[in-house]
Design a protein around this motif. Structure first.
Motif, PDB file in Angstrom:
ATOM      1  N   GLY A 178      52.126  54.180  55.470  1.00 16.04           N
ATOM      2  CA  GLY A 178      53.301  53.658  55.526  1.00 16.04           C
ATOM      3  C   GLY A 178      53.724  52.673  56.764  1.00 16.04           C
ATOM      4  O   GLY A 178      54.779  52.214  57.047  1.00 16.04           O
ATOM      5  N   ILE A 179      52.553  52.350  57.307  1.00 18.18           N
ATOM      6  CA  ILE A 179      52.671  51.264  58.750  1.00 18.18           C
ATOM      7  C   ILE A 179      52.443  49.840  58.011  1.00 18.18           C
ATOM      8  O   ILE A 179      51.525  49.543  57.392  1.00 18.18           O
ATOM      9  CB  ILE A 179      51.592  51.635  59.734  1.00 18.18           C
ATOM     10  N   VAL A 180      53.155  49.180  58.606  1.00 16.94           N
ATOM     11  CA  VAL A 180      53.398  47.760  58.237  1.00 16.94           C
ATOM     12  C   VAL A 180      52.691  47.023  59.417  1.00 16.94           C
ATOM     13  O   VAL A 180      52.864  47.377  60.644  1.00 16.94           O
ATOM     14  CB  VAL A 180      54.747  47.096  58.287  1.00 16.94           C
ATOM     15  N   SER A 187      55.790  41.926  67.422  1.00 14.17           N
ATOM     16  CA  SER A 187      56.689  42.672  66.481  1.00 14.17           C
ATOM     17  C   SER A 187      56.191  43.650  65.889  1.00 14.17           C
ATOM     18  O   SER A 187      55.254  43.363  64.935  1.00 14.17           O
ATOM     19  CB  SER A 187      57.279  41.498  65.299  1.00 14.17           C
ATOM     20  N   VAL A 188      56.573  44.915  65.915  1.00 12.44           N
ATOM     21  CA  VAL A 188      55.986  46.145  65.266  1.00 12.44           C
ATOM     22  C   VAL A 188      57.162  46.659  64.304  1.00 12.44           C
ATOM     23  O   VAL A 188      58.143  47.306  64.796  1.00 12.44           O
ATOM     24  CB  VAL A 188      55.616  47.063  66.464  1.00 12.44           C
ATOM     25  N   PRO A 189      57.013  46.136  62.877  1.00 10.73           N
ATOM     26  CA  PRO A 189      57.900  46.383  61.998  1.00 10.73           C
ATOM     27  C   PRO A 189      57.989  48.143  61.893  1.00 10.73           C
ATOM     28  O   PRO A 189      57.248  48.977  62.285  1.00 10.73           O
ATOM     29  CB  PRO A 189      57.529  45.918  60.783  1.00 10.73           C
ATOM     30  N   SER A 190      59.224  48.277  61.530  1.00 10.07           N
ATOM     31  CA  SER A 190      59.191  49.889  61.277  1.00 10.07           C
ATOM     32  C   SER A 190      58.604  50.436  59.879  1.00 10.07           C
ATOM     33  O   SER A 190      58.250  49.439  59.003  1.00 10.07           O
ATOM     34  CB  SER A 190      60.794  50.118  61.018  1.00 10.07           C
ATOM     35  N   ARG A 191      58.616  51.740  59.661  1.00 11.06           N
ATOM     36  CA  ARG A 191      57.824  52.369  58.598  1.00 11.06           C
ATOM     37  C   ARG A 191      58.680  51.854  57.008  1.00 11.06           C
ATOM     38  O   ARG A 191      59.762  51.728  57.355  1.00 11.06           O
ATOM     39  CB  ARG A 191      57.691  53.609  58.857  1.00 11.06           C
ATOM     40  N   ARG A 192      57.864  51.661  56.225  1.00 12.38           N
ATOM     41  CA  ARG A 192      58.577  51.515  54.848  1.00 12.38           C
ATOM     42  C   ARG A 192      59.417  52.707  54.505  1.00 12.38           C
ATOM     43  O   ARG A 192      59.079  53.651  54.905  1.00 12.38           O
ATOM     44  CB  ARG A 192      57.601  51.075  53.794  1.00 12.38           C
ATOM     45  N   PRO A 193      60.529  52.403  54.164  1.00 10.43           N
ATOM     46  CA  PRO A 193      61.484  53.543  53.815  1.00 10.43           C
ATOM     47  C   PRO A 193      60.872  54.404  52.534  1.00 10.43           C
ATOM     48  O   PRO A 193      61.318  55.617  52.916  1.00 10.43           O
ATOM     49  CB  PRO A 193      62.713  52.757  52.977  1.00 10.43           C
ATOM     50  N   THR A 194      60.149  53.768  51.550  1.00  6.16           N
ATOM     51  CA  THR A 194      59.485  54.446  50.651  1.00  6.16           C
ATOM     52  C   THR A 194      58.313  55.380  51.179  1.00  6.16           C
ATOM     53  O   THR A 194      57.890  56.292  50.347  1.00  6.16           O
ATOM     54  CB  THR A 194      59.164  53.782  49.406  1.00  6.16           C
ATOM     55  N   ALA A 195      57.641  55.269  52.253  1.00  4.98           N
ATOM     56  CA  ALA A 195      56.623  55.795  52.822  1.00  4.98           C
ATOM     57  C   ALA A 195      56.832  57.346  53.089  1.00  4.98           C
ATOM     58  O   ALA A 195      57.982  57.565  53.789  1.00  4.98           O
ATOM     59  CB  ALA A 195      55.892  54.995  53.923  1.00  4.98           C
ATOM     60  N   ALA A 196      55.819  58.117  53.061  1.00  4.73           N
ATOM     61  CA  ALA A 196      55.943  59.489  53.458  1.00  4.73           C
ATOM     62  C   ALA A 196      56.094  59.693  55.057  1.00  4.73           C
ATOM     63  O   ALA A 196      55.387  58.647  55.620  1.00  4.73           O
ATOM     64  CB  ALA A 196      54.713  60.295  53.038  1.00  4.73           C
ATOM     65  N   ALA A 197      56.732  60.445  55.559  1.00  2.00           N
ATOM     66  CA  ALA A 197      57.021  60.602  57.161  1.00  2.00           C
ATOM     67  C   ALA A 197      55.738  61.159  57.755  1.00  2.00           C
ATOM     68  O   ALA A 197      54.841  61.906  56.965  1.00  2.00           O
ATOM     69  CB  ALA A 197      58.180  61.443  57.455  1.00  2.00           C
ATOM     70  N   PRO A 198      55.383  61.049  58.917  1.00  2.00           N
ATOM     71  CA  PRO A 198      54.269  61.690  59.458  1.00  2.00           C
ATOM     72  C   PRO A 198      54.154  63.256  59.315  1.00  2.00           C
ATOM     73  O   PRO A 198      55.348  63.692  59.246  1.00  2.00           O
ATOM     74  CB  PRO A 198      54.192  61.308  61.111  1.00  2.00           C
ATOM     75  N   GLY A 199      53.156  63.874  59.246  1.00  2.00           N
ATOM     76  CA  GLY A 199      53.042  65.209  58.985  1.00  2.00           C
ATOM     77  C   GLY A 199      53.589  66.125  60.132  1.00  2.00           C
ATOM     78  O   GLY A 199      53.649  67.501  59.792  1.00  2.00           O
ATOM     79  N   ASN A 200      53.641  65.698  61.197  1.00  2.00           N
ATOM     80  CA  ASN A 200      53.981  66.496  62.609  1.00  2.00           C
ATOM     81  C   ASN A 200      54.681  65.579  63.354  1.00  2.00           C
ATOM     82  O   ASN A 200      54.513  64.368  63.409  1.00  2.00           O
ATOM     83  CB  ASN A 200      52.720  67.395  62.915  1.00  2.00           C
ATOM     84  N   THR A 201      55.240  66.251  64.301  1.00  2.00           N
ATOM     85  CA  THR A 201      55.808  65.493  65.393  1.00  2.00           C
ATOM     86  C   THR A 201      54.862  64.681  66.349  1.00  2.00           C
ATOM     87  O   THR A 201      55.223  63.759  67.043  1.00  2.00           O
ATOM     88  CB  THR A 201      56.586  66.384  66.417  1.00  2.00           C
ATOM     89  N   ALA A 202      53.708  65.175  66.445  1.00  2.00           N
ATOM     90  CA  ALA A 202      52.646  64.521  67.483  1.00  2.00           C
ATOM     91  C   ALA A 202      52.269  63.084  66.653  1.00  2.00           C
ATOM     92  O   ALA A 202      52.155  62.079  67.558  1.00  2.00           O
ATOM     93  CB  ALA A 202      51.471  65.662  67.693  1.00  2.00           C
ATOM     94  N   LEU A 203      52.244  63.126  65.607  1.00  2.00           N
ATOM     95  CA  LEU A 203      51.776  61.966  65.018  1.00  2.00           C
ATOM     96  C   LEU A 203      52.772  61.040  64.959  1.00  2.00           C
ATOM     97  O   LEU A 203      52.927  59.555  65.001  1.00  2.00           O
ATOM     98  CB  LEU A 203      51.431  62.025  63.497  1.00  2.00           C
ATOM     99  N   VAL A 204      54.235  61.376  65.132  1.00  2.00           N
ATOM    100  CA  VAL A 204      55.417  60.382  65.201  1.00  2.00           C
ATOM    101  C   VAL A 204      55.308  59.821  66.514  1.00  2.00           C
ATOM    102  O   VAL A 204      55.442  58.602  66.919  1.00  2.00           O
ATOM    103  CB  VAL A 204      56.658  61.344  64.976  1.00  2.00           C
ATOM    104  N   HIS A 205      54.966  60.426  67.557  1.00  2.00           N
ATOM    105  CA  HIS A 205      54.672  60.285  68.677  1.00  2.00           C
ATOM    106  C   HIS A 205      53.761  59.127  69.108  1.00  2.00           C
ATOM    107  O   HIS A 205      53.824  58.297  69.623  1.00  2.00           O
ATOM    108  CB  HIS A 205      54.830  61.426  70.002  1.00  2.00           C
TER     109      HIS A 205
END
Length: 215
Positions: free
Chosen positions: A85-87, A110-128
């Motif tokens: 989901g990373i652009v 410019s670091v675009p936000s994650r695509r709305p249709t993409a799956a969220a990271p599997g855990n909080t650590a990956l989000v960070h």
């Protein structure tokens, strides 16, 4: 010294040599003035580069630490899913010219936000981890720009120092020597011309009559 060898003899040659010497001395003064300014700027850029490098390494270490935690929690499949989901980011560098050096002046990322249709990271650590890598990317771009600017100004310092040294150690002394030779040649020519004039004046006097001399 091509310029001195081609200098015509006489007063015209001496004037040309004096002009060339004045231009060379002025050029050396300007180069040395430029060199002083460049050295100050180079030291500032080296400090900025060092600070940018530290910031980049710290942020990269933080991002890698979060990534390792995320991998330990959910495995590599979770990482592949999160990465889908990373652009791609965009880096823009604006250049400026100062003291004859074109170098990076401003860098923006410019670091675009994650695509709305993409799956969220599997855990909080990956989000960070994702957020930390975005910060590390910005720091990497700033470090790259600072490094390039320091290198370009450093190269100009070396080039300017070399040119100023060539003028002071080689070109100016040769012009002075050529000017000394020209002035000596003129003095000799003027002296010889004076001798010839006096000799000619002496031989142009009317001869003394012997008859008048006896009386």
């Amino acid at each position: 010294m091509t310029g001195a060898r081609r200098t015509p003899p006489g007063r015209a040659g001496r004037l040309r040599l004096r002009h060339s010497l004045a231009v060379a001395q002025r050029g050396a003064d300007l180069l040395e003035q430029k060199l002083r300014i460049l050295r100050v700027e180079h030291r500032r850029l080296l400090s900025a580069e060092e600070a940018a490098a530290r910031a980049w390494r710290d942020l990269l270490s933080e991002a890698e630490s979060w990534l390792l935690r995320g991998l330990l929690l959910s495995g590599e499949r979770a990482l592949d899913s999160a990465a889908a989901g990373i652009v791609p980011a965009e880096v823009t560098v604006r250049w400026a010219t100062s003291m004859g050096v074109r170098r990076p002046a401003v860098v923006s990322t410019s670091v675009p936000s994650r695509r709305p249709t993409a799956a969220a990271p599997g855990n909080t650590a990956l989000v960070h981890s994702e957020a930390a890598f975005g910060r590390a990317l910005r720091a990497a771009a700033e470090y790259a720009a600072a490094h390039a600017a320091a290198e370009l100004v450093g190269a100009e310092v070396v080039s300017t120092r070399r040119r100023a040294r060539a003028l002071r150690r080689h070109w100016i002394p040769r012009l002075r020597a050529a000017l000394d030779r020209s002035e000596l040649a003129l003095e000799q020519a003027e002296h010889e011309d004076g001798v010839r004039r006096r000799w000619a004046a002496g031989h142009e006097r009317p001869p003394i009559s012997t008859h008048n001399a006896i009386k």
